[in-house]
Design an enzyme around this catalytic site. Structure first.
Site, PDB file in Angstrom:
ATOM      1  N   HIS A  96       0.891  -1.079  -0.067  1.00 44.94           N
ATOM      2  CA  HIS A  96       0.062  -0.068  -0.079  1.00 44.94           C
ATOM      3  C   HIS A  96       0.784   1.087  -0.228  1.00 44.94           C
ATOM      4  CE1 HIS A  96      -3.017  -2.693   0.796  1.00 44.94           C
ATOM      5  NE2 HIS A  96      -2.532  -3.163   2.018  1.00 44.94           N
ATOM      6  N   GLU A 131      -2.788  -0.591   8.045  1.00 44.18           N
ATOM      7  CA  GLU A 131      -4.026  -1.533   8.356  1.00 44.18           C
ATOM      8  C   GLU A 131      -3.222  -2.519   9.421  1.00 44.18           C
ATOM      9  OE1 GLU A 131      -4.872  -3.075   4.253  1.00 44.18           O
ATOM     10  OE2 GLU A 131      -3.778  -4.955   4.934  1.00 44.18           O
ATOM     11  N   ARG A 288      -0.409  -4.528  -6.708  1.00 42.02           N
ATOM     12  CA  ARG A 288      -0.353  -5.945  -6.737  1.00 42.02           C
ATOM     13  C   ARG A 288       0.994  -6.150  -7.418  1.00 42.02           C
ATOM     14  NH1 ARG A 288      -5.498  -4.994  -7.381  1.00 42.02           N
ATOM     15  NH2 ARG A 288      -6.893  -5.608  -5.702  1.00 42.02           N
TER      16      ARG A 288
END
Length: 401
Positions: A96, A131, A288
């Site tokens: 991220h 996260e 990704r």
């Protein structure tokens, strides 16, 4: 009145479990994978306001858009997103972005007219996405960050010892590059100009003999059995994918119930299997690098990726003064608390919160308002002068931000 029941429809991604989320919600499984259930106000999912009769819109998304002062106490957007995540198969190898990279990437793709829903778009919004994941059950498996180069050298050397030429020569060349040129050069070589035969040699070595047999090392021949099993699992799901080689360089961790990982910007990771509660900054920006049929952008991933080897990024919960524990994270977007059997007071005064019951029942009180919740139900708490109290005979998670 600040307590509002909420729900949403699960995301039916192919890697999802067919049973974990339906069981949590107390509804029959329909045989299809249900991967994530989002509770927040990200545009990628609608969070419904359940049974409301207060003249509010039908969804939390609409309420925040139409009256942010009432819904969020003056903020223009909800800064965090809570998910139930249920993985039966590995997710993509991903990173991220930082806040600056997210803003720049989003603006760039907008300026080039890339539609927001285009499958090849990298930046769905202008926000970062740190996260935390907390295991709801024992056995949650994940890859997270590069392990020490010396340990990866030992793994690859062990695998090379299990096969004959030419596979041994291929793996020894990979070891030499890792040791002589370092992680960044090796990962770039694997993803930008795939090494001939590297994936196949790695997979053949992992599958040689019973896992745990063959040449050993100082810690015994079974030391790398989990890594060998993972390589074979990834090869079955994504045959020939160069991400399998990168995965072999990452920390492999298995969480027990209540254990947590924090994934900051730049940390390469992939959840492999298990059921957890995930809280993140409210973003859907994912870059990704493999292990997925979705869009892969190797140059952008490498530009964001942190190549520094790291210890496993566990988050140790700490007791909070009013009861329960919190998982401290080095960002301001969110904080996650877990409440076990008992009562926790003084929660989230003046902040928006999402409460989800993952075991047993719970009672939530704020001022003169009370809600009783069953397993699998959730509540949004709009900011107000009064903190709230949660009492439970099971397990409750509270996300604030």
């Amino acid at each position: 009145m600040g307590l509002h029941r909420i729900t949403s429809d699960p995301k039916r991604y192919a890697w999802g479990s067919t049973t974990a989320i339906p069981e949590m919600l107390g509804v029959p499984a329909d045989g299809s994978p249900q991967a994530e259930l989002w509770l927040g106000a990200h545009p990628g999912s609608v969070t419904e306001l359940v049974g409301q009769d207060r003249g509010l819109p039908s969804s939390l998304n609409e309420w925040i858009a139409s009256d942010p002062d009432a819904a969020l106490g003056g903020r223009s957007r909800m800064p965090f997103l809570l998910k139930l995540l249920a993985a039966a198969r590995p997710l993509s190898l991903q990173v991220h972005p930082t806040p600056d990279r997210a803003r720049a990437g989003f603006a760039d793709e907008d300026s080039r007219g890339v539609p927001l829903d285009a499958p090849h778009r990298n930046y769905k919004d202008a926000w970062h996405k740190p996260e935390i994941i907390v295991a709801l059950q024992d056995g949650f498996r994940a890859l997270c960050g590069f392990r020490a180069v010396e340990e990866s050298r030992e793994l690859l050397t062990h695998l090379a010892s299990l096969v004959d030429v030419p596979d041994r020569a291929v793996l020894e060349a990979l070891v030499a590059q890792l040791v002589d040129e370092g992680l960044e050069s090796t990962v770039r070589a694997v993803l930008e100009r795939p090494m001939p035969g590297a994936v196949a040699a790695l997979v053949r070595a992992a599958g040689t003999g019973a896992v745990g047999e063959g040449a050993g090392d100082d810690d015994g021949p079974a030391r790398w059995s989990a890594e060998r099993e993972l390589i074979l699992q990834l090869a079955e799901a994504y045959p020939g994918d160069p991400g399998i080689v990168v995965a072999a360089l990452l920390n492999l961790v298995t969480l027990q119930e209540g254990e947590a990982l924090f994934l900051p910007a730049g940390n390469i990771h992939a959840y492999l299997s298990g059921f957890g509660v995930e809280v993140m900054a409210s973003s859907d920006n994912v870059l990704r690098g493999g292990l997925t049929p979705k869009h892969v952008d190797v140059p952008e991933l490498l530009a964001v990726l942190d190549f520094e080897p790291l210890p496993i990024p566990f988050v140790e919960p700490i007791a909070r003064t009013g009861g329960g524990v919190v998982y401290p994270v080095p960002v301001d977007d969110f904080l996650l608390a877990r409440i076990g059997p008992g009562t926790a007071t003084g929660l989230a005064g003046g902040e928006a919160a999402v409460i989800v019951v993952t075991a047993g029942t719970a009672r939530v009180e704020q001022g003169t308002e009370t809600m009783v919740l069953e397993r699998g139900t959730a509540v949004f708490v709009s900011p107000g002068p009064d903190p709230f109290t949660v009492s439970t005979d099971g397990r409750v998670f509270v996300a604030t931000g």
